[in-house]
Design an enzyme around this catalytic site. Sequence first.
Site, PDB file in Angstrom:
ATOM      1  N   TYR A 201      43.177  51.129  35.334  1.00  7.25           N
ATOM      2  CA  TYR A 201      42.668  51.192  34.010  1.00  7.25           C
ATOM      3  C   TYR A 201      42.288  52.752  33.724  1.00  7.25           C
ATOM      4  O   TYR A 201      42.577  52.981  32.407  1.00  7.25           O
ATOM      5  CB  TYR A 201      42.133  49.800  33.001  1.00  7.25           C
ATOM      6  CG  TYR A 201      43.081  48.804  33.363  1.00  7.25           C
ATOM      7  CD1 TYR A 201      44.561  48.511  33.978  1.00  7.25           C
ATOM      8  CD2 TYR A 201      42.227  47.856  32.778  1.00  7.25           C
ATOM      9  CE1 TYR A 201      45.006  47.539  33.672  1.00  7.25           C
ATOM     10  CE2 TYR A 201      43.045  46.314  33.637  1.00  7.25           C
ATOM     11  CZ  TYR A 201      44.388  46.334  34.105  1.00  7.25           C
ATOM     12  OH  TYR A 201      44.957  45.128  33.693  1.00  7.25           O
TER      13      TYR A 201
ATOM     14  N   LYS B 147      42.665  43.654  48.230  1.00  9.64           N
ATOM     15  CA  LYS B 147      44.122  43.733  48.655  1.00  9.64           C
ATOM     16  C   LYS B 147      43.338  44.733  49.794  1.00  9.64           C
ATOM     17  O   LYS B 147      44.292  45.782  49.753  1.00  9.64           O
ATOM     18  CB  LYS B 147      45.372  44.397  47.717  1.00  9.64           C
ATOM     19  CG  LYS B 147      45.697  42.859  46.786  1.00  9.64           C
ATOM     20  CD  LYS B 147      46.659  41.855  48.008  1.00  9.64           C
ATOM     21  CE  LYS B 147      48.439  42.717  47.934  1.00  9.64           C
ATOM     22  NZ  LYS B 147      48.578  41.544  48.960  1.00  9.64           N
TER      23      LYS B 147
ATOM     24  N   ASP C 232      46.141  37.563  46.249  1.00  8.28           N
ATOM     25  CA  ASP C 232      47.389  37.233  46.085  1.00  8.28           C
ATOM     26  C   ASP C 232      46.977  35.486  46.178  1.00  8.28           C
ATOM     27  O   ASP C 232      47.747  34.574  45.852  1.00  8.28           O
ATOM     28  CB  ASP C 232      48.834  37.657  46.674  1.00  8.28           C
ATOM     29  CG  ASP C 232      48.392  37.759  47.944  1.00  8.28           C
ATOM     30  OD1 ASP C 232      47.115  38.465  48.541  1.00  8.28           O
ATOM     31  OD2 ASP C 232      48.940  38.723  49.246  1.00  8.28           O
TER      32      ASP C 232
ATOM     33  N   ASP D 272      41.846  41.193  36.041  1.00 12.10           N
ATOM     34  CA  ASP D 272      41.747  41.106  34.598  1.00 12.10           C
ATOM     35  C   ASP D 272      43.128  39.804  34.831  1.00 12.10           C
ATOM     36  O   ASP D 272      43.613  38.936  33.725  1.00 12.10           O
ATOM     37  CB  ASP D 272      43.536  42.381  33.775  1.00 12.10           C
ATOM     38  CG  ASP D 272      43.423  42.373  32.604  1.00 12.10           C
ATOM     39  OD1 ASP D 272      43.053  41.621  31.557  1.00 12.10           O
ATOM     40  OD2 ASP D 272      44.136  43.484  32.135  1.00 12.10           O
TER      41      ASP D 272
ATOM     42  N   ASP E  76      42.897  35.103  33.251  1.00  9.01           N
ATOM     43  CA  ASP E  76      43.838  35.216  31.987  1.00  9.01           C
ATOM     44  C   ASP E  76      44.587  33.790  33.027  1.00  9.01           C
ATOM     45  O   ASP E  76      44.619  32.419  32.281  1.00  9.01           O
ATOM     46  CB  ASP E  76      45.027  36.351  32.244  1.00  9.01           C
ATOM     47  CG  ASP E  76      44.976  36.684  31.146  1.00  9.01           C
ATOM     48  OD1 ASP E  76      43.643  36.355  30.227  1.00  9.01           O
ATOM     49  OD2 ASP E  76      45.252  36.770  29.726  1.00  9.01           O
TER      50      ASP E  76
END
Length: 370
Positions: free
Chosen positions: A142, A193, A225, A249, A253
């Site tokens: 970000y 990852k 994942d 992020d 959620d």
Amino acid sequence: MTSFHIAVLGGDGIGPEVVGEAVKVLRAIEGASEHRFELSEDVVGGAAIDAYGTALRKETVALARRSDAVLFGAVGGPKWDDPKAAVRPEQAILGLRAALETFANLRPARMQPALVHLSPLKPEIVQGTDVLFIRELVAGTYFAKPKKYWQDDKGVWRAVDTTAYTEPQVERTVRMAFELARGRRKKLHVADKQNVMATSRLWRDVASRVAGEFADVEFQAILTDALAMHLLYRPTAFDVVVTDNLFGDLLTDEAAALAGSMGLMPSASLGAKRNKHGGYLGLYEPIHGTAPDIAGKGIANPIAAIQSLALLLRYSLRLEREGGAVERAVDDAIELGLRTPDTARAGDKTASTTAVGDAIAEAVARELRR
Ligand code: NAD
């Protein structure tokens, strides 16, 4: 007698309503213990824009800096929603995070035993879920440069986001995660990852090295994942998960959705700054927003704000017993059926914001007097 100084910034919409209930719980702790809480209130967000033309005054930043912790509600609302406005409510949160140099965002996702019906998962899978996510907050995809969206000479639209981390940025976040895991069930996963991303290999290398200093914490690396999938099949297998800004992020959620209503979830933003009690100088806030649709109706769920207070007691004031008492009182209130409309089942009797706050405050005082 120990005296603690807390900045109380309710914000807009339901922010002041739910933070008011957390303050009620704090006063109940004061009445039942030797601890004294000096509270300084101020306006932030839309309320501060209306009063002072800025979402976060310099005086408020100074107040936050000299406090032991900041208890925050939420900011924003239709009145200040113009995306082109130069002054916007969310500048209050971003400004406070910058001022307190908080680089890690903590989001616990705990399934309230009596609210399993709110989870999209089967009760037998989700019951007992209690995961603390630690998301790196100030670097990564970000923020890193170059970041742009442009049309090249041949007229093709292109876009680039850069993911970049340095060893110190990763190390301070991972180290905090190991320290927090020590106070819990002593199990830490780093989610990355590393099969496809260089920054992830850095995260895995740094986490593996730091793990050597925390032999009492069981450490495991996992692909993000795979973790996203395991959270749906066996969420109880996880205790503390640390990860970068982007993955955090998404995962937080997902975890919030697993555990039910937005009105239940607290968060903390912590950094390197410590207060005079040796705790983190942190910013504590519910993950929900200002809920303009229910503001002023007396039906907002105060539990996320009260759970944020529990984190504040534990991580900033180092009042472990009091933090635990607040969490148990929340569980009991829900168990006894004291529910605001967002967590009630069809046909259930519902309780007001203040009735839930009163019940939790009384239960905390009872436990602390025992
Ligand atoms: P929201 O979280 O305010 O509301 C989403 C839904 O959840 C609404 O139906 C609301 O009634 C419900 N809800 C939220 N908190 C609740 C609670 N404690 N009890 C019961 N129900 C609750 O999100 P939104 O509607 O997308 O945003 C509303 C405003 O809040 C916007 O201006 C947004 O920018 C702002 N916002 C602020 C923050 C923050 O300050 N950290 C975070 C998110 C949104």
